[in-house]
Design a protein around this motif. Structure first.
Motif, short mmCIF file in Angstrom:
data_model
loop_
_atom_site.label_atom_id
_atom_site.label_comp_id
_atom_site.label_asym_id
_atom_site.label_seq_id
_atom_site.Cartn_x
_atom_site.Cartn_y
_atom_site.Cartn_z
N SER A 185 0.83 -1.20 0.00
CA SER A 185 0.00 0.00 0.00
C SER A 185 0.87 1.25 0.00
N GLY A 186 1.92 1.23 0.82
CA GLY A 186 2.81 2.38 0.87
C GLY A 186 3.47 2.67 -0.46
N PHE A 187 3.92 1.62 -1.13
CA PHE A 187 4.58 1.84 -2.42
C PHE A 187 3.59 2.20 -3.51
N LEU A 188 2.33 1.79 -3.36
CA LEU A 188 1.30 2.24 -4.30
C LEU A 188 1.06 3.75 -4.18
N LEU A 189 1.17 4.24 -2.97
CA LEU A 189 0.98 5.68 -2.73
C LEU A 189 2.17 6.50 -3.21
N MET A 190 3.32 5.88 -3.32
CA MET A 190 4.55 6.60 -3.64
C MET A 190 4.55 7.09 -5.08
N ARG A 191 5.08 8.29 -5.28
CA ARG A 191 5.20 8.86 -6.62
C ARG A 191 6.68 9.02 -6.95
N MET A 192 7.13 8.28 -7.95
CA MET A 192 8.55 8.27 -8.31
C MET A 192 8.82 9.29 -9.42
N PRO A 193 9.88 10.08 -9.28
CA PRO A 193 10.25 10.98 -10.38
C PRO A 193 10.91 10.20 -11.51
N ALA A 194 10.92 10.80 -12.67
CA ALA A 194 11.60 10.17 -13.80
C ALA A 194 13.10 10.37 -13.64
N GLY A 195 13.88 9.54 -14.31
CA GLY A 195 15.33 9.69 -14.24
C GLY A 195 16.03 8.36 -14.38
N ARG A 196 17.34 8.43 -14.56
CA ARG A 196 18.13 7.24 -14.82
C ARG A 196 18.12 6.28 -13.62
N ILE A 197 18.20 6.84 -12.41
CA ILE A 197 18.23 5.99 -11.22
C ILE A 197 16.96 5.16 -11.12
N TRP A 198 15.83 5.81 -11.35
CA TRP A 198 14.55 5.10 -11.26
C TRP A 198 14.42 4.08 -12.38
N ALA A 199 14.97 4.40 -13.55
CA ALA A 199 14.94 3.44 -14.66
C ALA A 199 15.75 2.19 -14.32
N ILE A 200 16.86 2.38 -13.61
CA ILE A 200 17.67 1.23 -13.18
C ILE A 200 16.89 0.38 -12.18
N LEU A 201 16.18 1.05 -11.26
CA LEU A 201 15.38 0.31 -10.29
C LEU A 201 14.28 -0.49 -10.97
N VAL A 202 13.67 0.10 -12.00
CA VAL A 202 12.64 -0.63 -12.75
C VAL A 202 13.26 -1.85 -13.44
N LEU A 203 14.45 -1.68 -14.00
CA LEU A 203 15.14 -2.81 -14.63
C LEU A 203 15.41 -3.92 -13.62
#
Length: 332
Positions: free
Chosen positions: A237-255
């Motif tokens: 639930s907490g991570f559903l509420l979270m809003r992630m900014p765009a960027g290379r770091i977040w793209a790595i986390l998605v990978l």
């Protein structure tokens, strides 16, 4: 994060067993499995389109989990045949291979109910949940409600008749409740716009609450399904509420998130290898350092498997066959 927490759990348990430590200092990492089950309930309810039908649903699920699981199962079978000392209670027979490939759990000599690829016990639950949900697709948009009712009925049967065969105890295990919690979380997410809008402050508070509640319950009442399920629901639930900014770091986390399936399945064996080979000859600090390096390498291997095996196999299995062109003979 859920996958890596399970990696930490096996990191700690491997050292604890090999060096006879008094505890696994990463014991909380096991709750990553509970997060997986809640996530699965949420994602299947969120992403499934009843209009596409059961066949499409089954193809998607097969393409997602079967190729890598079968590949690694055969790798473990090969290890068991060539170097069985590297494994613990794995016994390879035609029956155990067939059951493992079909996601049917069985009881090993040590008492654990697992397939050959031992972490596959969680996939046995996943596939069972997929079968239930797929059958409920005939109810259209109400599939989630009927699937939840079916799972709750099985859990109720367990409470009435807790004893039975290995299969009965496995497929009525109360841990199935976590799939229902995930599906209900999706219904709440769909119903409330404030939930979908999100808030990083609310997300942080919910995640802190999850960790605090779990610590409190485990400290005073001991580990339990209630404690781990509550933690999983609040974390998701907490991570559903979270809003992630765009960027290379977040793209790595998605990978890394995309590669988490590979990481989850392969890490017990990459971590066990140095423990089996070096544990009796080297000190605890030195082997711990080696395991840290191996863990980083395992993450890299999981990304390679994602790019060069998982994704190509998914694309292959989901490819639509081309229609057969009819040839018309010329007249005259």
């Amino acid at each position: 994060m859920a996958a890596f927490s399970v990696v930490l759990f096996h990191f700690g348990s491997g050292l604890a067993i090999e060096y006879h430590l008094d505890r696994n200092y990463f014991f909380m990492g096991a709750t990553g499995v509970d997060v997986f089950f809640v996530l699965s309930g949420f994602i299947i309810s969120y992403s499934s389109n009843p209009a596409r039908g059961l066949v499409y649903f089954a193809r998607k699920r097969i393409a997602r989990i079967v190729p890598l699981y079968w590949l690694l199962t055969f790798v473990v079978v090969l290890i068991a045949l060539v170097k069985p000392s590297l494994l613990n209670s794995t016994i390879v027979t035609v029956e155990t291979i067939v059951k493992s490939l079909l996601f049917v759990p069985y009881q090993k000599s040590g008492g654990a109910v697992q397939p050959i690829l031992f972490l596959g016990w969680t996939l046995c639950y996943e596939v069972f949940f997929y079968i239930i949900y797929g059958a409920c697709l005939i109810f259209g948009a109400r599939a989630t409600w009927f699937a939840s009712a079916a799972v709750l009925f099985l859990i109720a049967l367990h409470e009435i008749w807790p004893e039975g065969s290995v299969e009965w105890r496995f497929y009525t295990n109360p841990i199935l409740i976590e799939f229902v919690l995930g599906m209900m979380l999706h219904k709440a997410y769909s119903a409330y716009s404030a939930f979908r809008s999100g808030s990083n402050i609310a997300a942080a508070l919910l995640i802190l609450l999850a960790c605090g509640a779990h610590f409190f319950i485990v400290t005073f009442a001991g580990p339990s399904l209630f404690a781990s399920s509550l933690l999983a629901v609040l974390l998701v639930s907490g991570f559903l509420l979270m809003r992630m900014p765009a960027g290379r770091i977040w793209a790595i986390l998605v990978l890394l998130g995309d590669a988490s399936y590979s990481l989850y399945l392969i890490h017990p064996y990459t971590l066990q290898l140095p423990l089996k080979l070096l544990g009796k000859h080297l000190s605890l600090p030195f082997v711990t350092g080696i395991l840290l390096v191996v863990t980083l390498c395992t993450i890299g291997i999981s990304v390679v498997l994602l790019k060069f095996f998982e994704r190509p196999m998914q694309a292959l299995l989901m490819r639509q066959p081309k229609p057969i062109e009819q040839t018309v003979a010329p007249v005259g």
